[in-house]
Motif scaffolding. Structure first.
Motif, PDB file in Angstrom:
ATOM      1  N   PRO A 211     -21.148  46.116  -5.548  1.00 61.63           N
ATOM      2  CA  PRO A 211     -20.000  46.938  -5.976  1.00 61.63           C
ATOM      3  C   PRO A 211     -19.620  46.709  -7.436  1.00 61.63           C
ATOM      4  O   PRO A 211     -19.248  47.660  -8.136  1.00 61.63           O
ATOM      5  CB  PRO A 211     -18.878  46.484  -5.034  1.00 61.63           C
ATOM      6  CG  PRO A 211     -19.572  45.941  -3.836  1.00 61.63           C
ATOM      7  CD  PRO A 211     -20.817  45.307  -4.352  1.00 61.63           C
ATOM      8  N   LEU A 290     -11.789  45.715  -2.660  1.00 56.57           N
ATOM      9  CA  LEU A 290     -12.648  46.887  -2.487  1.00 56.57           C
ATOM     10  C   LEU A 290     -11.848  48.183  -2.611  1.00 56.57           C
ATOM     11  O   LEU A 290     -12.327  49.162  -3.190  1.00 56.57           O
ATOM     12  CB  LEU A 290     -13.356  46.824  -1.136  1.00 56.57           C
ATOM     13  CG  LEU A 290     -14.452  45.755  -1.001  1.00 56.57           C
ATOM     14  CD1 LEU A 290     -14.972  45.700   0.430  1.00 56.57           C
ATOM     15  CD2 LEU A 290     -15.593  46.028  -1.970  1.00 56.57           C
ATOM     16  N   ILE A 291     -10.632  48.183  -2.067  1.00 59.66           N
ATOM     17  CA  ILE A 291      -9.775  49.372  -2.163  1.00 59.66           C
ATOM     18  C   ILE A 291      -9.409  49.639  -3.622  1.00 59.66           C
ATOM     19  O   ILE A 291      -9.470  50.785  -4.102  1.00 59.66           O
ATOM     20  CB  ILE A 291      -8.506  49.201  -1.308  1.00 59.66           C
ATOM     21  CG1 ILE A 291      -8.860  49.215   0.177  1.00 59.66           C
ATOM     22  CG2 ILE A 291      -7.492  50.301  -1.613  1.00 59.66           C
ATOM     23  CD1 ILE A 291      -7.707  48.855   1.097  1.00 59.66           C
ATOM     24  N   ALA A 294     -12.378  50.963  -5.402  1.00 52.30           N
ATOM     25  CA  ALA A 294     -12.668  52.336  -4.978  1.00 52.30           C
ATOM     26  C   ALA A 294     -11.760  53.334  -5.700  1.00 52.30           C
ATOM     27  O   ALA A 294     -12.211  54.413  -6.108  1.00 52.30           O
ATOM     28  CB  ALA A 294     -12.492  52.464  -3.464  1.00 52.30           C
ATOM     29  N   TYR A 297     -12.977  53.586  -9.190  1.00 48.05           N
ATOM     30  CA  TYR A 297     -14.266  54.289  -9.170  1.00 48.05           C
ATOM     31  C   TYR A 297     -14.066  55.801  -9.137  1.00 48.05           C
ATOM     32  O   TYR A 297     -14.700  56.545  -9.894  1.00 48.05           O
ATOM     33  CB  TYR A 297     -15.072  53.822  -7.964  1.00 48.05           C
ATOM     34  CG  TYR A 297     -16.421  54.482  -7.811  1.00 48.05           C
ATOM     35  CD1 TYR A 297     -17.474  54.181  -8.673  1.00 48.05           C
ATOM     36  CD2 TYR A 297     -16.650  55.403  -6.782  1.00 48.05           C
ATOM     37  CE1 TYR A 297     -18.710  54.781  -8.524  1.00 48.05           C
ATOM     38  CE2 TYR A 297     -17.880  56.004  -6.629  1.00 48.05           C
ATOM     39  CZ  TYR A 297     -18.909  55.684  -7.506  1.00 48.05           C
ATOM     40  OH  TYR A 297     -20.137  56.285  -7.360  1.00 48.05           O
ATOM     41  N   ILE A 298     -13.162  56.246  -8.286  1.00 53.34           N
ATOM     42  CA  ILE A 298     -12.871  57.680  -8.180  1.00 53.34           C
ATOM     43  C   ILE A 298     -12.281  58.198  -9.489  1.00 53.34           C
ATOM     44  O   ILE A 298     -12.640  59.283  -9.970  1.00 53.34           O
ATOM     45  CB  ILE A 298     -11.909  57.945  -7.003  1.00 53.34           C
ATOM     46  CG1 ILE A 298     -12.604  57.632  -5.670  1.00 53.34           C
ATOM     47  CG2 ILE A 298     -11.410  59.384  -7.020  1.00 53.34           C
ATOM     48  CD1 ILE A 298     -11.681  57.656  -4.468  1.00 53.34           C
TER      49      ILE A 298
END
Length: 315
Positions: A211, A290-291, A294, A297-298
């Motif tokens: 990740p 991770l959230i 994410a 990332y978006i």
């Protein structure tokens, strides 16, 4: 889409530099293995006796040591005793020890080369004056950009696979085939000793590394769409890569006072810490990291594709 990705992969591997990065990875693994072999040598078969002798000497030293040294000596005594209690050779070296230590450390090279290639992916089209020829194809802009993104992602994964395979082979040749389930002690960020399985630990670190690689590669790719200058995009990409670890360390210190800092991206860019401990900040666990990654990332992808859709391609 497949034909576009194939074409972008051909472009990547048509450049000698991208093959040189792969060769550098393999060479670095070989050199790292040779250096480690020279430093550690052959592990002793009488390690229990040697460790017990060292332990007895430390106990004698503790009695005569000044007060300021006693805490450190006590820690050494406890560590030696744990090796004996768990039947772990502190000097054991095998291909899995090599993979879990030296090879994992070389993932920084994978990230560096991925950043260079990603940063140049779109900006090089502007620098070389080929962007117009690229966009006159009967495909929407976002499809063309997505094919570029997927191609640099594939190249990044290829780099990681090359590192793992070459690391395993070099480790096998230099250190022999070790026990995948061999126990080791790993040191956490706060200096504690954690009992772990060497093979499992290696694959955990690889899994947690992916990740981080994806996020940093995406940042570099975004910079490639934002700047027409290839040198500027690559330079900023490398700068962000090396600055991220420093900023992450500073934010970890600030998080005790400013809770909002835990939502910044930098402390979460090195998820391999979770292979050693369950938290990186007071209440930050792997799912939360991770959230957060994410969400970023978006955001990075939205910026990248939105900007490229509206960008003036005049050169």
């Amino acid at each position: 889409m497949f034909s576009l990705i194939k074409n972008e992969m051909v472009k990547i591997f048509a450049k000698k530099a991208n093959w040189i990065y792969i060769l550098i990875l393999i060479l670095a693994v070989v050199i790292g293995g040779i250096i480690q072999q020279k430093i550690y040598g052959e592990p002793s078969d009488n390690w229990r006796e040697e460790t017990q002798t060292e332990l007895n000497q430390l106990k004698k030293d503790l009695e005569a040591a000044p007060n300021e040294d006693k805490e450190w000596i006590m820690e050494q005594i406890q560590q030696k005793q744990r090796y004996l209690d768990e039947n772990i050779n502190p000097n054991a070296v095998s291909n899995w020890h090599f993979m879990n230590g030296t090879v994992i450390g070389m993932t920084m090279l994978v990230t560096l080369f991925a950043v260079i290639v990603s940063s140049a992916s779109v900006s090089s089209e502007f620098a070389e004056g080929t962007i117009k020829q690229l966009l006159i194809r009967p495909h929407q802009r976002w499809v063309i950009l997505l094919s570029k993104y997927i191609s640099v992602l594939i190249y990044s994964i290829v780099l990681l696979i090359v590192l793992i395979i070459s690391g395993y082979i070099v480790g096998l040749i230099l250190f022999g085939s070790g026990d995948f389930n061999a126990k080791i002690f790993e040191t956490t960020l706060d200096g504690q000793q954690k009992l772990a399985v060497v093979g499992t630990q290696f694959f955990l670190k690889v899994m947690y590394y992916i990740p981080s690689l994806l996020i940093i590669m995406t940042i570099a790719f975004m910079l490639s769409t934002l700047f027409k200058s290839q040198a500027l995009a690559v330079g900023i990409g490398i700068f962000v890569l090396f600055l991220s670890s420093t900023i992450g360390g500073v934010i970890v210190l600030l998080a005790e006072k400013y809770t909002w800092t835990k939502f910044l991206i930098f402390p979460h860019l090195d998820l391999t810490v979770y292979a050693l401990q369950e938290k990186i900040l007071q209440d930050v666990t792997l799912p939360m990291s991770l959230i957060i990654l994410a969400v970023y990332y978006i955001i990075f992808l939205l910026i990248t594709f939105t900007f490229f859709q509206k960008r003036d391609i005049s050169i």
